[in-house]
Design a protein around this motif. Structure first.
Motif, PDB file in Angstrom:
ATOM      1  N   ILE A   1      11.685  19.575  67.620  1.00  0.00           N
ATOM      2  CA  ILE A   1      11.036  20.833  67.245  1.00  0.00           C
ATOM      3  C   ILE A   1      11.936  21.687  66.358  1.00  0.00           C
ATOM      4  O   ILE A   1      11.462  22.526  65.582  1.00  0.00           O
ATOM      5  CB  ILE A   1      10.600  21.620  68.504  1.00  0.00           C
ATOM      6  N   GLU A   2      13.252  21.472  66.451  1.00  0.00           N
ATOM      7  CA  GLU A   2      14.189  22.238  65.627  1.00  0.00           C
ATOM      8  C   GLU A   2      14.579  21.493  64.356  1.00  0.00           C
ATOM      9  O   GLU A   2      15.325  22.016  63.533  1.00  0.00           O
ATOM     10  CB  GLU A   2      15.446  22.568  66.438  1.00  0.00           C
ATOM     11  N   GLY A   3      14.073  20.270  64.186  1.00  0.00           N
ATOM     12  CA  GLY A   3      14.440  19.466  63.031  1.00  0.00           C
ATOM     13  C   GLY A   3      13.340  19.364  61.996  1.00  0.00           C
ATOM     14  O   GLY A   3      12.294  20.011  62.076  1.00  0.00           O
ATOM     15  N   GLU A   4      13.570  18.501  61.027  1.00  0.00           N
ATOM     16  CA  GLU A   4      12.627  18.348  59.917  1.00  0.00           C
ATOM     17  C   GLU A   4      11.332  17.668  60.347  1.00  0.00           C
ATOM     18  O   GLU A   4      10.316  17.774  59.656  1.00  0.00           O
ATOM     19  CB  GLU A   4      13.293  17.552  58.785  1.00  0.00           C
ATOM     20  N   GLU A   5      11.364  16.954  61.467  1.00  0.00           N
ATOM     21  CA  GLU A   5      10.156  16.258  61.921  1.00  0.00           C
ATOM     22  C   GLU A   5       9.332  17.095  62.886  1.00  0.00           C
ATOM     23  O   GLU A   5       8.476  16.579  63.603  1.00  0.00           O
ATOM     24  CB  GLU A   5      10.531  14.926  62.606  1.00  0.00           C
TER      25      GLU A   5
END
Length: 401
Positions: free
Chosen positions: A153-157
């Motif tokens: 949820i905190e990344g690019e995905e």
């Protein structure tokens, strides 16, 4: 299949829905600064528990894990994180979501002191759960799932899961010792074996090819244990799913762990099934076992086959798979029939001198004089066996790779 939209199974009138919305809306408005979720109340093990569902975006702020330190099990409420486990979960979600395929994570369990939250009971076990903004839910079981979701949820995905909800079983418990005991109790579930996991895995790549081979290859059909990691000979099983899966990977990539996600399921499984049926029919050590139905074989015959023939054990199948790799043309998805026949003519019994000093070590002082041949299953033994056979057959590297 149950639907959540307006369908024939939904008999709740619009008027009743409107009244229900009007009833609960004020609670959410009153606690808009806090986390507020519909919930279910239930009781288990002399304690009250709640079931709520939270959006993925709430995970970083709402859930916290307190794993123990490596040298102090009592310093946290669950075991130290296992390196790589959260990454495995994250990669599983990414792989499935990117292919727009279903995926699932089990319910997480967390605990919170009952006086830290507010439960608004609506009757029949239905409630509104209000979690103040400064209160954290401490994970009892699911720390790796939580880490995977948080990283996603905190990344690019994040777009892959941002619209998903995750179930939380919330135990109203403030005793740290009891929370640690809860974790220990939940962790006592026996780990599933590789063969059984493979049986319930997806139906593509090497898993899908393996499942097809178990049905299409005569020596595997009804002779493969799909549950246990070691074949139950009393049930007339010779192989297990994971034995075959390793050989499948080797046949296409010369590695036992390749997932073969880019292989066409039908083309690859048909090519390898035809190749193996030809091989096991032509090989004198396997012809009888292959052509005889499982019900017509005796346990004694199966035990003798596994004791005497290398193709009755996992390491033998792996060597066969690695050798088949050098007969495979990737461009045409074809196993060279001439070379497959060459392999079938090799003596695959343990007493063949060609296997000495690779898969077979001669025990100079055996307890049983009739069992001097000791099987070696290490990676070096497999590599040496393949080199020996390639040299004997005069084979060069597979030109299609």
């Amino acid at each position: 299949m149950a639907q959540t939209n307006e369908d024939s199974n939904n008999n709740v009138s619009p008027e009743i829905k409107a009244k229900f919305s009007a009833l609960i809306a004020p609670f959410f408005e009153e606690h808009y600064r806090d986390s507020c979720y519909p919930g279910l109340i239930f009781r288990q093990g002399k304690r009250t528990m709640l079931q709520i569902n939270i959006p993925a975006r709430h995970f970083p702020a709402l859930l916290v894990a307190k794993p123990a330190k490596d040298d102090d099990p009592e310093s946290g409420k669950q075991r130290p994180e296992v390196p790589g486990h959260a990454d495995d979960i994250k990669n599983y979600i990414i792989k499935q979501a990117q292919k727009e395929k279903p995926w699932i994570l089990g319910t997480l369990t967390a605990n919170v002191p009952p006086d830290k939250i507010k439960i608004i009971e609506l009757g029949r076990g239905i409630c509104i759960v209000v979690i103040p903004h400064d209160v954290k839910l401490e994970i009892t079981d699911g720390q790796h799932r939580k880490s995977a979701i948080k990283e996603l949820i905190e990344g690019e995905e994040s777009y892959l899961i941002s619209d998903n909800d995750f179930p939380i079983t919330l135990v109203l418990e403030e005793d740290s010792d009891q929370c640690r005991k809860d974790f220990g109790d939940m962790a006592q579930t026996r780990q599933l074996g590789k063969a059984l996991l493979l049986s319930f895995s997806e139906t593509e790549g090497r898993v899908g090819i393996t499942k097809k081979l178990v049905k299409q290859v005569k020596i595997f059909y009804n002779k493969t244990d799909k549950i246990q990691d070691s074949p139950r000979i009393q049930k007339k099983f010779i192989y297990t799913n994971n034995y075959i899966a390793r050989a499948v990977s080797c046949a296409f990539t010369n590695s036992p762990d390749s997932e073969l996600q880019n292989n066409d399921l039908e083309i690859s499984s048909n090519a390898l099934a035809n190749c193996l049926n030809k091989f096991f029919l032509e090989c004198s050590s396997t012809r009888h076992i292959s052509e005889t139905k499982a019900d017509d074989l005796t346990v004694a015959e199966i035990r003798k086959f596994k004791d005497e023939c290398l193709l009755g054990v996992s390491v033998g199948l792996e060597v066969l798979g690695r050798l088949l790799y050098f007969t495979y043309n990737k461009d045409s998805s074809y196993f060279d029939e001439v070379k497959v026949s060459q392999l079938a003519q090799i003596g695959w019994t343990r007493d063949n001198p060609i296997w000495e000093n690779n898969l077979i070590r001669i025990d100079p002082n055996p307890k049983n004089p009739n069992k001097r041949h000791k099987l070696s299953t290490g990676a070096n033994a497999v590599t040496d066996a393949v080199k020996t056979l390639k040299s004997k057959l005069g084979w060069i590297e597979n030109p299609s790779y």
